[in-house]
Enzyme design. Structure first.
Site, PDB file in Angstrom:
ATOM      1  N   GLU A 103       5.858  -7.684 -10.421  1.00 51.09           N
ATOM      2  CA  GLU A 103       4.868  -8.687 -10.770  1.00 51.09           C
ATOM      3  C   GLU A 103       3.595  -8.087 -11.350  1.00 51.09           C
ATOM      4  O   GLU A 103       3.149  -7.019 -10.940  1.00 51.09           O
ATOM      5  CB  GLU A 103       4.519  -9.474  -9.510  1.00 51.09           C
ATOM      6  CG  GLU A 103       3.618 -10.621  -9.845  1.00 51.09           C
ATOM      7  CD  GLU A 103       3.553 -11.621  -8.724  1.00 51.09           C
ATOM      8  OE1 GLU A 103       4.554 -11.819  -8.028  1.00 51.09           O
ATOM      9  OE2 GLU A 103       2.492 -12.207  -8.553  1.00 51.09           O
ATOM     10  N   CYS A 116      -3.363  -6.520 -14.293  1.00 53.34           N
ATOM     11  CA  CYS A 116      -3.115  -5.745 -13.073  1.00 53.34           C
ATOM     12  C   CYS A 116      -1.618  -5.444 -13.013  1.00 53.34           C
ATOM     13  O   CYS A 116      -0.804  -6.368 -13.031  1.00 53.34           O
ATOM     14  CB  CYS A 116      -3.563  -6.590 -11.871  1.00 53.34           C
ATOM     15  SG  CYS A 116      -3.162  -5.871 -10.293  1.00 53.34           S
ATOM     16  N   CYS A 123       6.003  -1.205  -1.256  1.00 52.23           N
ATOM     17  CA  CYS A 123       5.083  -0.076  -1.060  1.00 52.23           C
ATOM     18  C   CYS A 123       5.392   0.591   0.271  1.00 52.23           C
ATOM     19  O   CYS A 123       5.627  -0.092   1.264  1.00 52.23           O
ATOM     20  CB  CYS A 123       3.635  -0.585  -1.064  1.00 52.23           C
ATOM     21  SG  CYS A 123       2.420   0.752  -0.953  1.00 52.23           S
ATOM     22  N   CYS A 127      -0.351  -0.554   4.714  1.00 55.30           N
ATOM     23  CA  CYS A 127      -1.745  -0.927   5.012  1.00 55.30           C
ATOM     24  C   CYS A 127      -1.688  -2.301   5.695  1.00 55.30           C
ATOM     25  O   CYS A 127      -0.994  -3.202   5.232  1.00 55.30           O
ATOM     26  CB  CYS A 127      -2.578  -1.002   3.732  1.00 55.30           C
ATOM     27  SG  CYS A 127      -2.714   0.581   2.889  1.00 55.30           S
ATOM     28  N   CYS A 130      -2.330  -5.724   3.810  1.00 52.11           N
ATOM     29  CA  CYS A 130      -1.698  -5.904   2.501  1.00 52.11           C
ATOM     30  C   CYS A 130      -0.298  -6.504   2.617  1.00 52.11           C
ATOM     31  O   CYS A 130       0.542  -6.013   3.378  1.00 52.11           O
ATOM     32  CB  CYS A 130      -1.631  -4.555   1.796  1.00 52.11           C
ATOM     33  SG  CYS A 130      -0.842  -4.657   0.183  1.00 52.11           S
ATOM     34  N   GLY A 171       2.415  -1.327  -4.910  1.00 47.87           N
ATOM     35  CA  GLY A 171       2.729   0.098  -4.825  1.00 47.87           C
ATOM     36  C   GLY A 171       1.532   1.023  -4.890  1.00 47.87           C
ATOM     37  O   GLY A 171       0.399   0.606  -5.116  1.00 47.87           O
ATOM     38  N   SER A 203      -5.865   2.893  -9.075  1.00 49.14           N
ATOM     39  CA  SER A 203      -6.382   2.654  -7.731  1.00 49.14           C
ATOM     40  C   SER A 203      -5.461   3.306  -6.702  1.00 49.14           C
ATOM     41  O   SER A 203      -4.245   3.151  -6.764  1.00 49.14           O
ATOM     42  CB  SER A 203      -6.437   1.140  -7.496  1.00 49.14           C
ATOM     43  OG  SER A 203      -6.840   0.872  -6.176  1.00 49.14           O
ATOM     44  N   SER A 226      -9.384   3.059  -2.489  1.00 48.88           N
ATOM     45  CA  SER A 226      -9.421   1.974  -1.502  1.00 48.88           C
ATOM     46  C   SER A 226      -9.971   2.567  -0.214  1.00 48.88           C
ATOM     47  O   SER A 226      -9.246   3.168   0.567  1.00 48.88           O
ATOM     48  CB  SER A 226      -8.014   1.399  -1.302  1.00 48.88           C
ATOM     49  OG  SER A 226      -7.626   0.735  -2.470  1.00 48.88           O
ATOM     50  N   HIS A 228     -12.346   1.122   2.342  1.00 50.85           N
ATOM     51  CA  HIS A 228     -12.224   0.148   3.440  1.00 50.85           C
ATOM     52  C   HIS A 228     -12.873   0.528   4.762  1.00 50.85           C
ATOM     53  O   HIS A 228     -13.086  -0.332   5.610  1.00 50.85           O
ATOM     54  CB  HIS A 228     -10.771  -0.264   3.677  1.00 50.85           C
ATOM     55  CG  HIS A 228     -10.068  -0.727   2.436  1.00 50.85           C
ATOM     56  ND1 HIS A 228     -10.718  -1.403   1.423  1.00 50.85           N
ATOM     57  CD2 HIS A 228      -8.785  -0.605   2.026  1.00 50.85           C
ATOM     58  CE1 HIS A 228      -9.866  -1.671   0.455  1.00 50.85           C
ATOM     59  NE2 HIS A 228      -8.687  -1.199   0.790  1.00 50.85           N
ATOM     60  N   ASN A 302      -8.100 -11.483   1.577  1.00 53.35           N
ATOM     61  CA  ASN A 302      -7.174 -12.608   1.411  1.00 53.35           C
ATOM     62  C   ASN A 302      -6.252 -12.611   2.602  1.00 53.35           C
ATOM     63  O   ASN A 302      -5.427 -11.703   2.736  1.00 53.35           O
ATOM     64  CB  ASN A 302      -6.265 -12.375   0.189  1.00 53.35           C
ATOM     65  CG  ASN A 302      -7.002 -12.589  -1.082  1.00 53.35           C
ATOM     66  OD1 ASN A 302      -7.600 -13.626  -1.287  1.00 53.35           O
ATOM     67  ND2 ASN A 302      -6.958 -11.579  -1.941  1.00 53.35           N
ATOM     68  N   CYS A 352      -4.362  -9.732  -4.830  1.00 46.19           N
ATOM     69  CA  CYS A 352      -3.885  -8.382  -4.538  1.00 46.19           C
ATOM     70  C   CYS A 352      -3.082  -8.383  -3.245  1.00 46.19           C
ATOM     71  O   CYS A 352      -3.433  -9.050  -2.301  1.00 46.19           O
ATOM     72  CB  CYS A 352      -5.057  -7.431  -4.346  1.00 46.19           C
ATOM     73  SG  CYS A 352      -5.920  -7.129  -5.859  1.00 46.19           S
TER      74      CYS A 352
HETATM   75  N1  SAH Z   1      -2.013   1.318  -3.453  1.00 47.45           N
HETATM   76  C1  SAH Z   1      -3.162   1.182  -4.271  1.00 47.45           C
HETATM   77  C2  SAH Z   1      -3.086   0.028  -5.250  1.00 47.45           C
HETATM   78  C3  SAH Z   1      -2.561  -1.293  -4.751  1.00 47.45           C
HETATM   79  S1  SAH Z   1      -3.599  -2.277  -3.715  1.00 47.45           S
HETATM   80  C4  SAH Z   1      -4.409   1.112  -3.430  1.00 47.45           C
HETATM   81  O1  SAH Z   1      -4.298   1.082  -2.209  1.00 47.45           O
HETATM   82  O2  SAH Z   1      -5.509   1.143  -3.965  1.00 47.45           O
HETATM   83  C5  SAH Z   1      -4.899  -2.803  -4.762  1.00 47.45           C
HETATM   84  C6  SAH Z   1      -6.159  -3.224  -4.009  1.00 47.45           C
HETATM   85  O3  SAH Z   1      -5.933  -4.478  -3.334  1.00 47.45           O
HETATM   86  C7  SAH Z   1      -6.569  -2.217  -2.939  1.00 47.45           C
HETATM   87  O4  SAH Z   1      -7.929  -1.976  -2.951  1.00 47.45           O
HETATM   88  C8  SAH Z   1      -6.152  -2.947  -1.690  1.00 47.45           C
HETATM   89  O5  SAH Z   1      -6.847  -2.455  -0.595  1.00 47.45           O
HETATM   90  C9  SAH Z   1      -6.466  -4.404  -2.034  1.00 47.45           C
HETATM   91  N2  SAH Z   1      -5.809  -5.370  -1.158  1.00 47.45           N
HETATM   92  C10 SAH Z   1      -4.585  -5.295  -0.607  1.00 47.45           C
HETATM   93  N3  SAH Z   1      -4.351  -6.355   0.176  1.00 47.45           N
HETATM   94  C11 SAH Z   1      -5.430  -7.150   0.115  1.00 47.45           C
HETATM   95  C12 SAH Z   1      -5.796  -8.385   0.731  1.00 47.45           C
HETATM   96  N4  SAH Z   1      -4.964  -9.026   1.543  1.00 47.45           N
HETATM   97  N5  SAH Z   1      -7.020  -8.904   0.452  1.00 47.45           N
HETATM   98  C13 SAH Z   1      -7.864  -8.267  -0.379  1.00 47.45           C
HETATM   99  N6  SAH Z   1      -7.571  -7.094  -0.988  1.00 47.45           N
HETATM  100  C14 SAH Z   1      -6.376  -6.525  -0.732  1.00 47.45           C
END
Ligand code: SAH
Length: 367
Positions: A103, A116, A123, A127, A130, A171, A203, A226, A228, A302, A352
């Site tokens: 996607e 994007c 993945c 996390c 996610c 991923g 990212s 990322s 966090h 989200n 995301c």
């Molecule tokens: N693996 C890479 C890229 C994919 S995630 C990474 O970790 O950066 C892309 C972005 O979306 C990351 O910053 C991730 O932390 C964020 N993300 C993932 N799940 C999310 C959620 N439920 N709400 C908001 N951001 C989220």
């Protein structure tokens, strides 16, 4: 390595999409053809976004026939698109040759249109906030499959409309390093200059040694970490990969990256109530931001509760609006550049970490 695919007639075809300029030139040389055919085909694939060899009018007929017989061009099929009436965000679902769903999302903004893209199906990182992690991990995407998301979305959406690309879909790009790098090498060529590396952001959740490798690659792409949380204890809980590559290692790597590439690092920060939105978090973040060229993307969380996750994932809550506002204001008062990434396209599950999930569950959503 040049990837080969087998068809039903068991002819082994060479997949040309995803090959770098050098690989294409080498391919034509090895096939006994003129080396400049590599330049021409490169331009057709990535510049003109040709979807068949027959469109390649500067390639002689006999060679186009050969390419049709022995080579493959496309890697993905477009399954469906869905557009958010609220934000104009458009989601693309593609299928791979082995029936996996990939996607991508186009996010139109005032001054730019960002695509994007995904680098893996699922993945492996897990996390806790996610949704992609909850799908599990299927496989790496090939360089052709990563690029095809851009090429096919461009053809559908309008060529030259996409101005920026973020590697923030499904991923972890730096765990699919070779293929991700190949796509960057392709975008770095003069012939694909419409999208320059300065408009590309990779990212990562923080794979420190690969950040160093990317810094040394000479490709000055923008990098987002990322982050966090500024604390290993918290990061270990919400991003288990932190146990392998600690925050200190990753911060050292991004400092090196910023220096080598002369770019500003983006720190992504998904705001989670009582987990990373305390005063200690804020102070540590301010201290970090004062120490290197960077900006912060604050992302309201989200919720993924509709996926019924278990454990910590189940307990995660978005920070309250007033806390996000306070956080952002204090950062800005400290002269830190902050972007707040409000959810785009949540009505079509294009946020995301939510990619491909709805499709897998076969539930149609109203846009
Ligand atoms: N693996 C890479 C890229 C994919 S995630 C990474 O970790 O950066 C892309 C972005 O979306 C990351 O910053 C991730 O932390 C964020 N993300 C993932 N799940 C999310 C959620 N439920 N709400 C908001 N951001 C989220």
């Amino acid at each position: 390595m040049i990837e080969q695919t087998s068809t039903e007639e068991s002819v082994t075809r060479t997949l040309l999409k995803g090959l770098t300029l050098k690989e294409l030139k080498d391919f034509f040389t090895a096939a006994g053809e003129k080396r400049f055919r590599g330049d021409q085909v490169f331009e057709w694939i990535y510049g003109h976004m040709a979807q068949s060899f027959d469109e390649m009018s500067t390639i002689p007929n006999y060679l186009r026939k050969k390419l049709n017989l022995y080579c493959e061009l496309n890697t993905l099929t477009l399954v469906s698109t869905e557009i958010s009436k609220r934000t104009g965000t458009k989601k693309y679902l593609f299928k791979t040759h082995d029936d996996l769903i990939v996607e991508s999302v186009i996010i139109p903004e005032v001054k730019r249109t960002t695509l994007c893209i995904s680098t893996q199906v699922g993945c492996p990182l897990d996390c806790q906030f996610c949704a992609t992690g909850l799908m599990g991990y299927k496989r790496n995407l090939s360089s052709g499959e990563i690029l095809d998301q851009f090429l096919m979305a461009s053809v559908e959406y309008g060529k030259n409309k996409i101005s920026n690309i973020v590697y923030m879909g499904m991923g972890e790009p730096l765990l699919n390093y070779t293929n991700t790098l190949k796509t960057l090498q392709i975008f770095a060529e003069q012939k694909t200059k419409d999208i320059s590396l300065r408009r590309l952001t990779v990212s990562t959740a923080g794979i420190a040694p690969k950040i160093i490798e990317l810094a040394d690659s000479g490709l000055k792409v923008k990098l987002a970490l990322s982050l966090h949380s500024m604390f290993d204890e918290t990061r270990n809980k919400i991003m288990p990969i932190n146990k392998k590559y600690s925050l200190a290692e990753n911060l050292e790597a991004v400092r090196y990256y910023a220096k080598q590439t002369d770019t500003r690092i983006t720190f992504e920060y998904v705001m989670l109530k009582d987990i990373n939105d305390r005063t200690d978090d804020l102070n540590a973040l301010i201290k970090l931001c004062k120490s290197l060229p960077c900006k912060i993307n604050v992302i309201p969380f989200n919720s993924i509760s509709h996926m019924a996750p278990t454990g910590l994932a189940h307990e995660l809550q978005p920070s309250q609006k007033f806390r996000v506002d306070e956080f952002v204001k204090t950062l800005r008062d400290n002269d830190i550049v902050v972007m707040v990434r409000y959810t785009q396209g949540d009505d079509i599950a294009a946020a995301c970490g939510q990619l491909a999930y709805k499709f897998e569950k076969n539930s149609k959503v109203d846009a």
